[in-house]
Write a protein that holds these residues in place. Structure first.
Motif, PDB file in Angstrom:
ATOM      1  N   TYR A   1       0.836  -1.193   0.000  1.00  0.00           N
ATOM      2  CA  TYR A   1       0.000   0.000   0.000  1.00  0.00           C
ATOM      3  C   TYR A   1       0.874   1.247   0.000  1.00  0.00           C
ATOM      4  CZ  TYR A   1       1.175   0.947   4.856  1.00  0.00           C
ATOM      5  OH  TYR A   1       1.856   1.268   5.999  1.00  0.00           O
TER       6      TYR A   1
ATOM      7  N   CYS B   1      -1.795   7.497   0.642  1.00  0.00           N
ATOM      8  CA  CYS B   1      -2.977   7.331  -0.211  1.00  0.00           C
ATOM      9  C   CYS B   1      -4.227   7.131   0.641  1.00  0.00           C
ATOM     10  CB  CYS B   1      -2.759   6.133  -1.137  1.00  0.00           C
ATOM     11  SG  CYS B   1      -4.190   5.652  -2.089  1.00  0.00           S
TER      12      CYS B   1
ATOM     13  N   CYS C   1      -6.079   3.848  -0.098  1.00  0.00           N
ATOM     14  CA  CYS C   1      -5.472   2.672   0.539  1.00  0.00           C
ATOM     15  C   CYS C   1      -5.882   2.594   2.007  1.00  0.00           C
ATOM     16  CB  CYS C   1      -3.944   2.726   0.451  1.00  0.00           C
ATOM     17  SG  CYS C   1      -3.271   2.360  -1.174  1.00  0.00           S
TER      18      CYS C   1
ATOM     19  N   LYS D   1       2.521  -5.317   6.516  1.00  0.00           N
ATOM     20  CA  LYS D   1       2.112  -4.129   5.768  1.00  0.00           C
ATOM     21  C   LYS D   1       3.361  -3.472   5.202  1.00  0.00           C
ATOM     22  CE  LYS D   1      -1.869  -3.540   8.731  1.00  0.00           C
ATOM     23  NZ  LYS D   1      -1.570  -4.516   9.777  1.00  0.00           N
TER      24      LYS D   1
ATOM     25  N   ASP E   1       4.714  -0.412   2.989  1.00  0.00           N
ATOM     26  CA  ASP E   1       4.507   0.891   2.344  1.00  0.00           C
ATOM     27  C   ASP E   1       5.476   0.958   1.160  1.00  0.00           C
ATOM     28  OD1 ASP E   1       4.375   3.534   1.537  1.00  0.00           O
ATOM     29  OD2 ASP E   1       4.391   4.343   3.572  1.00  0.00           O
TER      30      ASP E   1
ATOM     31  N   ARG F   1      -2.886  -0.237  -6.351  1.00  0.00           N
ATOM     32  CA  ARG F   1      -2.919  -0.489  -4.922  1.00  0.00           C
ATOM     33  C   ARG F   1      -4.299  -0.237  -4.330  1.00  0.00           C
ATOM     34  NH1 ARG F   1      -0.064   3.743  -6.716  1.00  0.00           N
ATOM     35  NH2 ARG F   1      -0.915   5.682  -5.977  1.00  0.00           N
ATOM     36  N   PRO F   2      -4.494  -0.805  -3.173  1.00  0.00           N
ATOM     37  CA  PRO F   2      -3.589  -1.723  -2.480  1.00  0.00           C
ATOM     38  C   PRO F   2      -3.598  -3.112  -3.124  1.00  0.00           C
ATOM     39  CG  PRO F   2      -5.657  -1.562  -1.269  1.00  0.00           C
ATOM     40  CD  PRO F   2      -5.739  -0.580  -2.421  1.00  0.00           C
TER      41      PRO F   2
ATOM     42  N   SER G   1      -9.073  -1.075  -5.538  1.00  0.00           N
ATOM     43  CA  SER G   1     -10.014  -0.581  -4.537  1.00  0.00           C
ATOM     44  C   SER G   1     -11.478  -0.636  -4.982  1.00  0.00           C
ATOM     45  CB  SER G   1      -9.658   0.864  -4.189  1.00  0.00           C
ATOM     46  OG  SER G   1      -9.717   1.668  -5.356  1.00  0.00           O
TER      47      SER G   1
END
Length: 118
Positions: free
Chosen positions: A6, A10, A13, A28, A30, A90-91, A103
């Motif tokens: 992600y 954003c 995200c 996670k 970035d 993304r994500p 998304s």
């Protein structure tokens, strides 16, 4: 593997991750801070069989370079994603052998179901 690629800056995200309620057990990453390695990208490719599915046509660089006028091949998509993090759609959520990219409401709902109904 349970992982989310992600962009922390954003809002989309962040919204998607909040909506899905990503468990703390997920890694996670970035992509602006850590980037994405060729090995990581190849792992994602193995789940999609397509770099194009992982590619974001909404990236500013896509417009600036006028890439829509070019006929891009799978290797082009791979190279562009490795060149600059904004080319990764993304994500990207990986839940074991399932992958969820982007998304869209349908994708978000499917990811949430996959993560929380196991």
């Amino acid at each position: 593997m349970q992982k989310v690629y992600y962009l922390s800056s954003c809002d989309t995200c962040k919204r998607v991750m909040d909506e899905i309620e990503i468990p703390s057990s997920f890694i996670k990453q970035d992509i602006k801070v850590q980037g994405i390695t060729e090995e990581e990208l190849d792992e994602l490719f193995n789940l999609t069989d397509s770099y194009e599915k992982l590619f974001s046509r909404r990236a500013k660089l896509y417009q600036e370079r006028n890439l829509k006028e070019e006929e891009l091949l799978e290797e082009d998509y791979k190279g562009l994603i490795l060149e600059h993090y904004t080319f990764l759609k993304r994500p990207v959520i990986v839940n074991n052998d399932e992958i969820f990219i982007g998304s869209s409401p349908k994708t978000v709902a499917a990811a949430k179901k996959s993560i929380h109904n196991n």
